[in-house]
Write a protein that holds these residues in place. Structure first.
Motif, PDB file in Angstrom:
ATOM      1  N   PRO A 191     -14.260   7.500  -3.532  1.00 33.63           N
ATOM      2  CA  PRO A 191     -13.323   6.944  -2.566  1.00 33.63           C
ATOM      3  C   PRO A 191     -12.552   8.038  -1.811  1.00 33.63           C
ATOM      4  O   PRO A 191     -12.194   9.061  -2.383  1.00 33.63           O
ATOM      5  N   SER A 192     -12.318   7.748  -0.521  1.00 37.03           N
ATOM      6  CA  SER A 192     -11.636   8.703   0.348  1.00 37.03           C
ATOM      7  C   SER A 192     -10.354   8.088   0.898  1.00 37.03           C
ATOM      8  O   SER A 192     -10.109   6.883   0.759  1.00 37.03           O
ATOM      9  N   ASN A 193      -9.579   8.923   1.565  1.00 31.50           N
ATOM     10  CA  ASN A 193      -8.367   8.439   2.225  1.00 31.50           C
ATOM     11  C   ASN A 193      -8.621   8.014   3.666  1.00 31.50           C
ATOM     12  O   ASN A 193      -7.693   7.654   4.379  1.00 31.50           O
ATOM     13  N   GLU A 194      -9.885   8.027   4.096  1.00 35.12           N
ATOM     14  CA  GLU A 194     -10.193   7.723   5.496  1.00 35.12           C
ATOM     15  C   GLU A 194     -10.402   6.233   5.754  1.00 35.12           C
ATOM     16  O   GLU A 194     -10.589   5.822   6.893  1.00 35.12           O
ATOM     17  N   THR A 195     -10.440   5.436   4.690  1.00 38.81           N
ATOM     18  CA  THR A 195     -10.621   3.990   4.871  1.00 38.81           C
ATOM     19  C   THR A 195      -9.548   3.248   4.085  1.00 38.81           C
ATOM     20  O   THR A 195      -9.000   3.752   3.105  1.00 38.81           O
ATOM     21  N   GLU A 196      -9.312   2.023   4.537  1.00 37.92           N
ATOM     22  CA  GLU A 196      -8.347   1.175   3.855  1.00 37.92           C
ATOM     23  C   GLU A 196      -8.812   0.887   2.420  1.00 37.92           C
ATOM     24  O   GLU A 196      -8.044   0.954   1.466  1.00 37.92           O
ATOM     25  N   TYR A 197     -10.137   0.574   2.319  1.00 33.10           N
ATOM     26  CA  TYR A 197     -10.651   0.253   0.995  1.00 33.10           C
ATOM     27  C   TYR A 197     -10.584   1.469   0.063  1.00 33.10           C
ATOM     28  O   TYR A 197     -10.196   1.347  -1.108  1.00 33.10           O
ATOM     29  N   GLY A 198     -10.912   2.628   0.608  1.00 34.24           N
ATOM     30  CA  GLY A 198     -10.844   3.852  -0.196  1.00 34.24           C
ATOM     31  C   GLY A 198      -9.434   4.115  -0.688  1.00 34.24           C
ATOM     32  O   GLY A 198      -9.211   4.457  -1.859  1.00 34.24           O
ATOM     33  N   ARG A 199      -8.450   3.939   0.214  1.00 33.41           N
ATOM     34  CA  ARG A 199      -7.047   4.164  -0.173  1.00 33.41           C
ATOM     35  C   ARG A 199      -6.621   3.174  -1.260  1.00 33.41           C
ATOM     36  O   ARG A 199      -5.893   3.539  -2.186  1.00 33.41           O
ATOM     37  N   LYS A 200      -7.119   1.942  -1.146  1.00 38.80           N
ATOM     38  CA  LYS A 200      -6.778   0.926  -2.143  1.00 38.80           C
ATOM     39  C   LYS A 200      -7.326   1.335  -3.532  1.00 38.80           C
ATOM     40  O   LYS A 200      -6.630   1.257  -4.547  1.00 38.80           O
ATOM     41  N   VAL A 201      -8.572   1.777  -3.551  1.00 41.03           N
ATOM     42  CA  VAL A 201      -9.186   2.191  -4.820  1.00 41.03           C
ATOM     43  C   VAL A 201      -8.431   3.390  -5.401  1.00 41.03           C
ATOM     44  O   VAL A 201      -8.132   3.440  -6.601  1.00 41.03           O
ATOM     45  N   LEU A 202      -8.091   4.343  -4.534  1.00 45.43           N
ATOM     46  CA  LEU A 202      -7.406   5.548  -5.009  1.00 45.43           C
ATOM     47  C   LEU A 202      -5.994   5.233  -5.503  1.00 45.43           C
ATOM     48  O   LEU A 202      -5.494   5.876  -6.436  1.00 45.43           O
ATOM     49  N   ALA A 203      -5.357   4.244  -4.867  1.00 42.93           N
ATOM     50  CA  ALA A 203      -4.008   3.861  -5.309  1.00 42.93           C
ATOM     51  C   ALA A 203      -4.054   3.329  -6.734  1.00 42.93           C
ATOM     52  O   ALA A 203      -3.166   3.608  -7.549  1.00 42.93           O
ATOM     53  N   GLU A 204      -5.112   2.581  -7.047  1.00 41.69           N
ATOM     54  CA  GLU A 204      -5.257   2.040  -8.405  1.00 41.69           C
ATOM     55  C   GLU A 204      -5.649   3.109  -9.403  1.00 41.69           C
ATOM     56  O   GLU A 204      -5.247   3.101 -10.563  1.00 41.69           O
ATOM     57  N   ARG A 205      -6.473   4.066  -8.937  1.00 43.47           N
ATOM     58  CA  ARG A 205      -6.983   5.093  -9.851  1.00 43.47           C
ATOM     59  C   ARG A 205      -7.283   6.358  -9.057  1.00 43.47           C
ATOM     60  O   ARG A 205      -8.380   6.522  -8.510  1.00 43.47           O
ATOM     61  N   PRO A 206      -6.306   7.262  -8.986  1.00 40.99           N
ATOM     62  CA  PRO A 206      -6.453   8.453  -8.127  1.00 40.99           C
ATOM     63  C   PRO A 206      -7.659   9.324  -8.482  1.00 40.99           C
ATOM     64  O   PRO A 206      -8.180  10.029  -7.634  1.00 40.99           O
ATOM     65  N   ASP A 207      -8.094   9.272  -9.762  1.00 42.35           N
ATOM     66  CA  ASP A 207      -9.234  10.117 -10.157  1.00 42.35           C
ATOM     67  C   ASP A 207     -10.535   9.312 -10.229  1.00 42.35           C
ATOM     68  O   ASP A 207     -11.456   9.667 -10.962  1.00 42.35           O
ATOM     69  N   HIS A 208     -10.618   8.221  -9.472  1.00 43.79           N
ATOM     70  CA  HIS A 208     -11.815   7.370  -9.529  1.00 43.79           C
ATOM     71  C   HIS A 208     -13.071   8.193  -9.206  1.00 43.79           C
ATOM     72  O   HIS A 208     -13.103   8.894  -8.206  1.00 43.79           O
ATOM     73  N   PRO A 209     -14.123   8.094 -10.066  1.00 40.27           N
ATOM     74  CA  PRO A 209     -15.344   8.887  -9.833  1.00 40.27           C
ATOM     75  C   PRO A 209     -16.226   8.344  -8.711  1.00 40.27           C
ATOM     76  O   PRO A 209     -17.176   9.001  -8.297  1.00 40.27           O
ATOM     77  N   GLY A 210     -15.878   7.131  -8.220  1.00 39.54           N
ATOM     78  CA  GLY A 210     -16.662   6.551  -7.137  1.00 39.54           C
ATOM     79  C   GLY A 210     -17.906   5.842  -7.638  1.00 39.54           C
ATOM     80  O   GLY A 210     -18.295   5.947  -8.803  1.00 39.54           O
ATOM     81  N   SER A 211     -18.516   5.060  -6.735  1.00 39.56           N
ATOM     82  CA  SER A 211     -19.784   4.381  -7.028  1.00 39.56           C
ATOM     83  C   SER A 211     -20.455   4.101  -5.698  1.00 39.56           C
ATOM     84  O   SER A 211     -19.811   4.144  -4.641  1.00 39.56           O
ATOM     85  N   LEU A 212     -21.741   3.811  -5.733  1.00 40.36           N
ATOM     86  CA  LEU A 212     -22.451   3.486  -4.490  1.00 40.36           C
ATOM     87  C   LEU A 212     -21.825   2.276  -3.820  1.00 40.36           C
ATOM     88  O   LEU A 212     -21.672   2.240  -2.599  1.00 40.36           O
ATOM     89  N   GLY A 213     -21.452   1.274  -4.635  1.00 41.34           N
ATOM     90  CA  GLY A 213     -20.862   0.050  -4.080  1.00 41.34           C
ATOM     91  C   GLY A 213     -19.580   0.340  -3.310  1.00 41.34           C
ATOM     92  O   GLY A 213     -19.335  -0.240  -2.240  1.00 41.34           O
ATOM     93  N   ILE A 214     -18.757   1.246  -3.829  1.00 42.49           N
ATOM     94  CA  ILE A 214     -17.510   1.610  -3.148  1.00 42.49           C
ATOM     95  C   ILE A 214     -17.816   2.393  -1.867  1.00 42.49           C
ATOM     96  O   ILE A 214     -17.215   2.149  -0.806  1.00 42.49           O
ATOM     97  N   ALA A 215     -18.758   3.309  -1.965  1.00 41.11           N
ATOM     98  CA  ALA A 215     -19.098   4.134  -0.797  1.00 41.11           C
ATOM     99  C   ALA A 215     -19.661   3.278   0.332  1.00 41.11           C
ATOM    100  O   ALA A 215     -19.369   3.519   1.511  1.00 41.11           O
ATOM    101  N   ILE A 216     -20.452   2.270  -0.035  1.00 42.76           N
ATOM    102  CA  ILE A 216     -20.969   1.343   0.987  1.00 42.76           C
ATOM    103  C   ILE A 216     -19.798   0.639   1.685  1.00 42.76           C
ATOM    104  O   ILE A 216     -19.754   0.537   2.917  1.00 42.76           O
ATOM    105  N   SER A 217     -18.834   0.166   0.881  1.00 40.81           N
ATOM    106  CA  SER A 217     -17.684  -0.523   1.472  1.00 40.81           C
ATOM    107  C   SER A 217     -16.958   0.373   2.470  1.00 40.81           C
ATOM    108  O   SER A 217     -16.566  -0.069   3.555  1.00 40.81           O
ATOM    109  N   GLU A 218     -16.777   1.638   2.124  1.00 39.95           N
ATOM    110  CA  GLU A 218     -16.074   2.558   3.033  1.00 39.95           C
ATOM    111  C   GLU A 218     -16.862   2.767   4.330  1.00 39.95           C
ATOM    112  O   GLU A 218     -16.294   2.730   5.435  1.00 39.95           O
ATOM    113  N   ALA A 219     -18.179   2.971   4.175  1.00 37.17           N
ATOM    114  CA  ALA A 219     -19.010   3.235   5.360  1.00 37.17           C
ATOM    115  C   ALA A 219     -19.033   2.008   6.285  1.00 37.17           C
ATOM    116  O   ALA A 219     -18.941   2.135   7.509  1.00 37.17           O
ATOM    117  N   VAL A 220     -19.144   0.826   5.683  1.00 38.65           N
ATOM    118  CA  VAL A 220     -19.173  -0.404   6.469  1.00 38.65           C
ATOM    119  C   VAL A 220     -17.838  -0.613   7.183  1.00 38.65           C
ATOM    120  O   VAL A 220     -17.798  -0.971   8.370  1.00 38.65           O
TER     121      VAL A 220
END
Lengths: 453, 453
Positions: A186-215
């Motif tokens: 997750p990145s700080n460049e998307t709303e969804y990424g910021r939401k994930v990071l707010a819940e867990r700043p050290d989130h390792p990420g997943s393909l499903g999350i990355a797809i959400s950010e790109a979309v």
């Protein structure tokens, strides 16, 4: 039989059209549904994400779709790809079987992924798109789209699953060499990424999350669209050039296969080699057995449910009917990153339901052992994903040995492992173990599938 | 002209003999001298290091030496290698020149090195040798000998320059995948290594030191011999399969080259592409201009002295007449590790003295810029060594543009950069600078050359 080490086609013999299996399916693949209305979506629903030509290909029932001239020209940088007879592997196994492998690692990005990245970039550029977003796990897809974007002057933004971003800096360097920008997700460049990071700043990420950010980024801007490296119908169709070439090359070798083997994550390299053969069967011709090999730690075809589900974790994509472990399922961190996806291509799921293919799952340590045996016999160091196909082919060859048969086995060696050597280091150090998922987590993910009547 | 992207030869068209330039040299290459007696050495002096067949090839004046059948079979795993027309690079440069490149990165080890590793392993195995020692810098050669050793059941021990061993763990993982053992040099396994470590426990190592260690172990055991990846006559002869294939492929394209470009470290990939063309000239035929490109930070051909010198730092090897910066010269730590050698192949030095070739030196930052331009146009990410050849070819193409000429330029793309991506990362981060050597150190190294009348 003309007995060679490799079977090469001249550029002039490269297929000039992709094969669309939807033309031959008597039972059509279930429609894609709008997640709000649960009604089949139309072209307009996909327009924010994909260019018109891609959307038309997604639903086309034309059997052959012409490969545009500029795409053919780029394909020629590495295609037609060689088909090898694995003479030395056969000897090492002491099998009577004839083993062939199609090698897709000859592409600039080192895998089959540019087969679809190049046409996707072409169609987007032709329709005036300036920027593409995408996700990548281990980096095969991100590298391929970066390469293709450079060719057609598209800006490429890749969201790479953070754990891979940190662990595999070489892949990122290749993307940058092709001029792309790569961000950890997750990145700080998307709303969804910021939401994930707010819940867990050290989130390792997943393909499903990355797809959400790109979309999310793609739908926000008119000049930006999204590109997916697997799962969708048009992606698998672009990959059929693999199987179409294999058919010609096996004719050169004067053999017809008894078994085709491919590894399956989202399903694109598998569909690429398998669909042209399945098509022969669907049109009344003969057809080999076709075996999909998946990781035991992410077994969508062998343990998943055939149901409508989201393609991403953030639930921004439409619903597709597929074998799924549930969009909230997080696969354990095994080394074949390209196979770590909760779902399976709808077309692959469909032909599985029609009993046109078989599926089997193997653990990663036995797959690495197969890959090392292959490397020592044939020279090529395979990608961890491809090791699953090798394992599947070796098991078929050993069955032939037990049964005293001399069948012809063909598998797709979908990429090399040059950027995955840390996995091999761990294997040799005895640090690689068979990852397994939590049964309770799988049950929970499956129980959370959207309800579609 | 038959205008393709790549020119492929069938396996049946692969050359069946190497070309030995010594057959066509009217002035023979100066003899190798014993470091004690300063007299020319005989086959017996080399017997502790090399098998008989290799020693015979080293001094042979036969024009063609047959490639053994088992070596041809292994070559077919990747050979004949493709020759590409760089259509997109030409467009990017806006040149009238036609640019072709031979791509040797298709080998399992990713470079031209297996062309000699495979026959060297074959001849050793055929003469009963059980174990080979060697040195490697960046790891291209160590990887290649590991691959070849696996094929002919030889135990392989690689001394890798410690700084590369630490910085490039992926290369080591590939060697281990092929079943080899890789040690950092200087090591505690040899007397010379222990001596170096006693003086400086954190010594970063050098190719010269690693050669000394490998040679020391080889001479101690009857079942162990030594293999060298460049410099020597037989090594360059094995590489001529590159140029022999290029000649056939250019005939397919119906062109004759005006310029041949190769990068030079020890001289093997350069000799491989150049010698078959030089041979045509020596036998009275036409001959293209031939340009050797070396790193400005280790410029043996352009700044070295043509003199007898040792091949190693520990002074265990015989003396060869070559362009040398002095065996005590330590090249600065630039990223083309395969070009960091104080000397040059005696045969390459000899044809330079005969004015059959030209030499030019470039700095590493401009070479990386050329490599990135190439990757973005042609897709392949080149090795840092190969970037020097690309830079040389681009300069020739730009000269053609200035002069309004449409010459045909051919260069050897000797390997891919998949294991060198940290160098590209540094380049993009702006952290790559042009390394330069200390003029005083060079003068001192040159003043220390052995005196041979």
């Amino acid at each position: 039989m003309q007995d060679k080490t490799k079977y090469l086609l001249d550029e002039s013999e490269m297929p000039k059209a992709w094969y669309n299996i939807q033309a031959d399916l008597k039972v059509p693949v279930p429609p894609v549904l709008h997640p709000g209305t649960l009604k089949p979506i139309g072209p307009d629903d996909l327009a924010p994400l994909f260019p018109r030509e891609i959307i038309l290909q997604e639903v086309s029932t034309e059997r052959e779709i012409e490969i545009p001239g500029p795409v053919q020209e780029i394909y020629k940088l590495w295609r037609p790809a060689p088909l090898y007879r694995a003479h030395r592997l056969e000897k090492a196994l002491g099998t009577l079987a004839k083993i062939f492998y199609k090698y897709e690692g000859v592409s600039p990005a080192g895998s089959h992924k540019p087969n679809t990245a190049v046409p996707q970039a072409f169609y987007n550029a032709a329709e005036g798109v300036k920027r593409l977003t995408t996700e990548t796990g281990a980096g095969q897809w991100g590298t391929s789209l970066s390469f293709a974007g450079q060719i057609f002057n598209l800006e490429i933004l890749v969201f790479q699953v953070r754990v891979s971003y940190d662990q595999k800096p070489y892949r990122r360097a290749v993307m940058e060499t092709y001029g792309a920008r790569c961000l950890p997700s997750p990145s700080n460049e998307t709303e969804y990424g910021r939401k994930v990071l707010a819940e867990r700043p050290d989130h390792p990420g997943s393909l499903g999350i990355a797809i959400s950010e790109a979309v999310e980024l793609a739908v926000q801007r008119d000049d930006t669209k999204y590109a997916l490296g697997s799962v969708l119908n048009h992606v698998l169709m672009h990959q059929t050039i693999v199987g179409l070439e294999v058919i010609k090359q096996l004719e050169m070798a004067d053999v017809y296969p008894d078994v085709i083997v491919g590894c399956t994550g989202g399903g694109s390299n598998f569909g690429g080699i398998a669909f042209p053969f399945i098509g022969q069967g669907l049109r009344g011709g003969k057809m080999p057995r076709i075996v999909a090999v998946e990781p035991a730690a992410c077994p969508s075809l062998t343990r998943g449910k055939y149901a409508y589900d989201f393609g991403d974790t953030g639930h921004m994509t439409p619903l597709t009917k597929m074998h799924t472990l549930g969009s909230s399922f997080t696969p354990p961190g095994f080394h074949a990153g390209g196979l770590r996806y909760h779902g399976m291509a709808p077309l692959v799921s469909h032909v599985k339901e029609l009993n046109l293919i078989e599926a089997v799952a193997y653990n990663q340590v036995e797959c690495f052992a197969a890959g090392v045996l292959f490397a020592r016999a044939e020279g090529i160091v395979p990608a961890p994903e491809a090791n699953h196909a090798i394992k599947g082919a070796i098991e078929e060859a050993l069955r032939c040995k037990r049964e005293g048969r001399s069948e012809t086995i063909v598998f797709n060696l979908c990429g090399h492992g040059h950027f995955d050597m840390t996995s091999y280091q761990k294997y040799f150090a005895g640090e690689l173990t068979d990852e397994s998922y939590d049964e309770a987590e799988l049950a929970m993910a499956l129980s959370g599938l959207p309800s579609v009547s």
